[in-house]
Design an enzyme around this catalytic site. Structure first.
Site, PDB file in Angstrom:
ATOM      1  N   GLU A 144      -6.655   9.164  17.020  1.00 56.53           N
ATOM      2  CA  GLU A 144      -7.108  10.557  17.083  1.00 56.53           C
ATOM      3  C   GLU A 144      -7.748  10.968  15.761  1.00 56.53           C
ATOM      4  O   GLU A 144      -8.735  11.708  15.731  1.00 56.53           O
ATOM      5  CB  GLU A 144      -5.931  11.467  17.443  1.00 56.53           C
ATOM      6  CG  GLU A 144      -5.423  11.290  18.877  1.00 56.53           C
ATOM      7  CD  GLU A 144      -4.686   9.973  19.119  1.00 56.53           C
ATOM      8  OE1 GLU A 144      -4.160   9.379  18.149  1.00 56.53           O
ATOM      9  OE2 GLU A 144      -4.650   9.517  20.283  1.00 56.53           O
ATOM     10  N   GLN A 152       0.834  -1.209   0.000  1.00 57.41           N
ATOM     11  CA  GLN A 152       0.000   0.000   0.000  1.00 57.41           C
ATOM     12  C   GLN A 152       0.863   1.251   0.000  1.00 57.41           C
ATOM     13  O   GLN A 152       1.566   1.507   0.978  1.00 57.41           O
ATOM     14  CB  GLN A 152      -0.877  -0.020   1.256  1.00 57.41           C
ATOM     15  CG  GLN A 152      -1.771   1.180   1.423  1.00 57.41           C
ATOM     16  CD  GLN A 152      -2.604   1.095   2.690  1.00 57.41           C
ATOM     17  OE1 GLN A 152      -2.222   0.426   3.643  1.00 57.41           O
ATOM     18  NE2 GLN A 152      -3.744   1.751   2.706  1.00 57.41           N
ATOM     19  N   GLY A 153       0.826   2.026  -1.077  1.00 61.00           N
ATOM     20  CA  GLY A 153       1.625   3.253  -1.167  1.00 61.00           C
ATOM     21  C   GLY A 153       0.814   4.470  -0.800  1.00 61.00           C
ATOM     22  O   GLY A 153       0.378   5.229  -1.668  1.00 61.00           O
ATOM     23  N   SER A 174      -4.508   7.143  12.732  1.00 65.64           N
ATOM     24  CA  SER A 174      -4.350   7.034  14.186  1.00 65.64           C
ATOM     25  C   SER A 174      -5.708   7.144  14.881  1.00 65.64           C
ATOM     26  O   SER A 174      -6.683   7.616  14.302  1.00 65.64           O
ATOM     27  CB  SER A 174      -3.422   8.138  14.697  1.00 65.64           C
ATOM     28  OG  SER A 174      -4.089   9.375  14.582  1.00 65.64           O
ATOM     29  N   SER A 199       1.192   6.412   2.876  1.00 65.80           N
ATOM     30  CA  SER A 199       1.911   7.371   3.729  1.00 65.80           C
ATOM     31  C   SER A 199       3.184   7.892   3.061  1.00 65.80           C
ATOM     32  O   SER A 199       3.837   7.181   2.293  1.00 65.80           O
ATOM     33  CB  SER A 199       2.295   6.700   5.049  1.00 65.80           C
ATOM     34  OG  SER A 199       1.160   6.445   5.815  1.00 65.80           O
ATOM     35  N   GLU A 223      -9.986  -0.950   4.898  1.00 66.68           N
ATOM     36  CA  GLU A 223      -8.737  -1.197   5.611  1.00 66.68           C
ATOM     37  C   GLU A 223      -8.966  -1.224   7.113  1.00 66.68           C
ATOM     38  O   GLU A 223      -8.441  -2.063   7.823  1.00 66.68           O
ATOM     39  CB  GLU A 223      -7.698  -0.123   5.271  1.00 66.68           C
ATOM     40  CG  GLU A 223      -6.389  -0.313   6.056  1.00 66.68           C
ATOM     41  CD  GLU A 223      -5.381   0.799   5.813  1.00 66.68           C
ATOM     42  OE1 GLU A 223      -5.658   1.707   5.013  1.00 66.68           O
ATOM     43  OE2 GLU A 223      -4.313   0.740   6.442  1.00 66.68           O
TER      44      GLU A 223
END
Lengths: 378, 402
Positions: free
Chosen positions: B389, B129-130, B387, B132, B247
């Site tokens: 958050e 998975q590209g 994340s 980040s 995901e």
């Protein structure tokens, strides 16, 4: 298998929200709760719920019910929680009716048609002083008296007992070591003394003293003298999951109300809902509600499907729901600030009801202990 | 409230037995042994197992039939995952079956479906998975890797980071910027990159686990055919979000979490304090019961999301985020309990024991290294896939309208 299709459940849910949203406003709630000399709930409302078919939803068709499953009853209880209805659903429709259905004779089961019609109120008087949440602690004795029985003992605080037509009382048959039976005792019977008091949420109930109460042979649910602790276990489990369903509805309402409040309340020159720390708190309330909803749904379905792990799931649902209820209820007040502390606003009343649901039939710590003690049996 | 039914289907008992038999027969002993010890698998070992699952169509059982799946109901997928976990099989791979596949069959053209779906179904090809980048983590749309048109190709330049198993991957699905001037979400495209293309460099990142799972991937004038773009140019953010919901559901592997609890239960039984096993300790037992309640809750949330996914084609953003939040917190809670037990053995971390062929002497319980590895690795659970958050920001905006 579910007895109603998803579409029918949706219709039931919609009709509950529509009717209650329209008629059972918080103003109306206050009128009923605070009516001087009142019983703490609305007789007219109860009659209307009966006409809607809500009281008989999970009762057999031959007594005028809809033969729905517990999932359908759960949908109703979630609405009861969402509007913090004051009427005696738990005592009459959940506990009382299921005790009669599970333990009663064919003839005794005819009483259920009066439950469905809203004409008979019940209270389940099982717990006793000194027993805590233990389900098998019964000291009350039913000694034989000719063909009938004489009941003597003390029952702990039972919600709705003050207004019930019939009390369903557990007692050991013959002697203090006898099998536990269930008895129908008219509240007005000679020797029955009630000490009425409000609970934390203001709803009335009573402790019951039985001082040599004479009842006939037909007062005993069922004909045999076999031990009914198994039935009592099932009845209490039904109470547990329905209190959880009620709490889920109440949590959903608290979350909605708090979101709306923070969108309007201005502080530091902007609505409180713009502060990320408060947004995340609201999310935690919302996710907690979602968690409780999901596991209560799973437990309701397990009960309806009679799966082997149903009881364990009910207990797990109680643990999770109790923990979520404490969090959501508490944060509902916290985020409303001083306003949340007032008797005039609904949020405090939701907090109190959630606290009741959290502790009724056993709190999260009690069920965690039972779960760990009975792990090997699972 | 309590409206949707996740069918409890007793016919699944037969299916469960079939999966058990299959694992018994087909799971290679070397994989079974390694799994038992928590040792890392080599790529060829993993692929050989995925291909066996693929021969039954089981990698993609939950895909709709028209795209080559088996059209499993949610309950069947959960049963499948559970049986794999109990049989000691490796967890399912999510990059192809859960992430790339559904995007390709939902938004891709016929040629792309023909080219890529069979490899995912059969378990032949490894995907990565590209997403980040060094400057785009939680704020994913800030990504800078650019793809500029040149004839029938895009020329890709830039860098991806935290790319799990890129060193094994045959293909990458990637987000790239195709419009440098548009608002940040509006200039992104979703493309498929053959990892053998010249100009791609994969560099390992050694994690706090001391293992190699993560990578940096560099693109230096990498030619990618425009035909490899999924859907429309500059509309990649839509597809990216669709994939993210899948995901997040995939981030929570219920069977794995169940296995973690079992492992901790074992550890408690094997660990003595003042001569008595910790499994007799009321405090630890209470913690275990609470973790079991958490697992039952996450399972219920998962069943709901899978049902939603079948009804409307995708999990709900709110539901998926809630599941991701609580599922990952639970997993960390379980592993933390494991560490609290292992403290009694001196917290020894013999990470070399996780590689095949190590023949040192193990100190403490046999699963120590695996539990500590998992604990360290799953610190990332509340970071990857967005994340905790960020999940809360998503719910705040998407579900609560804040």
């Amino acid at each position: 298998m579910p007895s109603l299709s998803s579409e029918e459940r949706q219709q039931l849910h919609d009709s509950l929200l529509e009717l209650l949203g329209d008629k059972y406003t918080f103003e109306q709630w206050k009128k009923i709760a605070r009516s001087p000399g009142g019983e703490g709930f609305g007789r007219a409302e109860w009659k209307e719920f009966a006409e809607m078919g809500w009281l008989g939803i999970a009762l057999p068709e031959e007594v005028g019910g809809s033969a729905g499953g517990l999932t359908e009853l759960g949908i109703i209880m979630a609405a009861v929680g969402r509007f913090i209805l004051l009427e005696p659903f738990l005592g009459t429709v959940v506990l009382g009716a299921s005790a009669i259905e599970k333990a009663g004779t064919e003839q005794q089961r005819q009483m259920l048609s009066e439950v469905a019609a809203g004409k008979l109120l019940l209270a389940f008087c099982h717990g006793e002083p000194g027993g805590g949440y233990a389900r098998d602690w019964v000291k009350t004795v039913a000694t034989r008296d000719g063909a009938g029985y004489v009941l003597t003992g003390e029952k702990g605080f039972a919600i709705g007992a003050h207004a019930a037509d019939q009390l369903i009382v557990s007692a050991r048959i013959g002697s203090e070591n006898g099998p536990v039976g269930l008895f129908l005792v008219p509240r007005s019977a000679a020797g029955v003394a009630l000490n009425q008091a409000p609970a934390l949420d203001g709803r009335p109930g009573a402790t019951v003293t039985l001082a040599g109460v004479k009842v006939g042979a037909d007062a005993k649910l069922g004909t045999s003298d076999s031990d009914r602790l198994g039935v009592i276990d099932e009845v209490i489990d039904r109470g547990v999951i329905m209190a959880c369903a009620e709490a889920v509805g109440a949590m959903a309402s608290v979350t909605d109300q708090t979101v709306e409040y923070l969108k309007t309340r201005q502080q530091f020159g902007q609505p409180l809902s713009k502060f990320q720390v408060l947004q995340h708190r609201l999310v935690d309330m919302s996710v907690s509600t979602e968690e409780a909803r999901a596991i209560v749904h799973a437990a309701l379905q397990a009960l309806d499907d009679k799966t082997r792990d149903a009881q364990r799931l009910v207990w797990m649902a109680k643990v999770k729901t109790a923990q979520c209820a404490r969090f959501v209820g508490g944060q509902g007040i916290q985020l409303h600030g001083g306003m949340g502390m007032t008797d005039e606003l609904s949020i405090g009343h939701y907090y109190k009801r959630l606290t009741m649901c959290e502790t009724l039939f056993g709190d999260s710590e009690w069920y965690l202990r039972q779960l760990s003690l009975r792990r090997d049996a699972a | 409230m309590f409206i949707r039914t996740v069918e409890h289907d007793t016919s699944l008992d037969k299916f469960r037995a079939e999966v058990r038999d299959f694992c018994e027969r087909e799971l290679p002993s070397v994989i079974r042994e390694k799994q038992k010890r928590g040792q890392h698998l080599e790529k060829h070992e993993y692929i050989s197992w995925l291909q066996r699952l693929g021969s039954r169509g089981w990698n993609t059982g939950k895909w709709p039939k028209e795209h080559g799946g088996l059209g499993w109901e949610p309950a069947q997928f959960l049963a499948f995952q559970e049986e794999l976990g109990r049989a000691g099989a490796p967890p399912l791979m999510s990059f192809g079956p859960t992430m790339a596949g559904p995007v390709i069959y939902t938004f891709g053209n016929e040629a792309q479906k023909r080219q890529h779906l069979p490899g995912i179904i059969k378990g032949d090809l490894w995907w990565c998975q590209g997403y980040s980048e060094p400057g785009a983590g939680s704020d994913l749309a800030a990504l800078k890797t650019r793809a500029d048109r040149d004839g029938d190709d895009y020329i890709v330049n830039g860098q991806k980071i935290w790319t799990s198993t890129a060193h094994w991957a045959d293909w990458m699905f990637a987000l790239v910027r195709t419009d440098q001037t548009a608002k940040k979400q509006e200039g992104i495209s979703f493309i498929l990159i053959d990892m053998k293309t010249p100009g791609i460099t994969v560099r390992p990142i050694i994690g706090i686990t001391l293992g190699h799972h993560l990578n940096e991937v560099f693109f230096d004038n990498v030619r990618v055919p425009i035909a490899n773009r999924i859907g429309e140019e500059n509309k990649g953010w839509t597809y990216a979000k669709f994939l993210l919901a899948n995901e997040r559901v995939g981030n929570v592997d219920v069977a794995k979490v169940e296995g973690n609890i079992e492992q901790i239960r074992q550890l408690m039984a094997e660990t003595r304090e003042a001569g008595k096993p910790l499994s007799d300790d009321p405090t630890f037992n209470r913690r275990l019961a609470e973790l079991e309640v958490g697992l039952a809750t996450v399972k219920a949330l998962m069943a709901d999301q899978l049902a939603a996914a079948r009804l409307s084609g995708a999990p709900s953003l709110m539901g998926a985020a809630a599941l991701k939040l609580r599922g990952t917190e639970l997993q960390q809670g379980i592993l933390q309990t494991g560490l609290d037990v292992l403290g009694r053995h001196g917290m020894v971390y013999q990470s070399d024991a996780l590689h095949a062929g190590w023949n040192g002497e193990m100190i403490g319980p046999e699963s120590s290294a695996d539990v500590i590895y998992e604990h360290l690795y799953r610190r990332a659970a509340t970071i990857y896939g967005g994340s905790s958050e960020v999940q809360k920001n998503i719910i705040a905006k998407g579900a609560l309208g804040l």
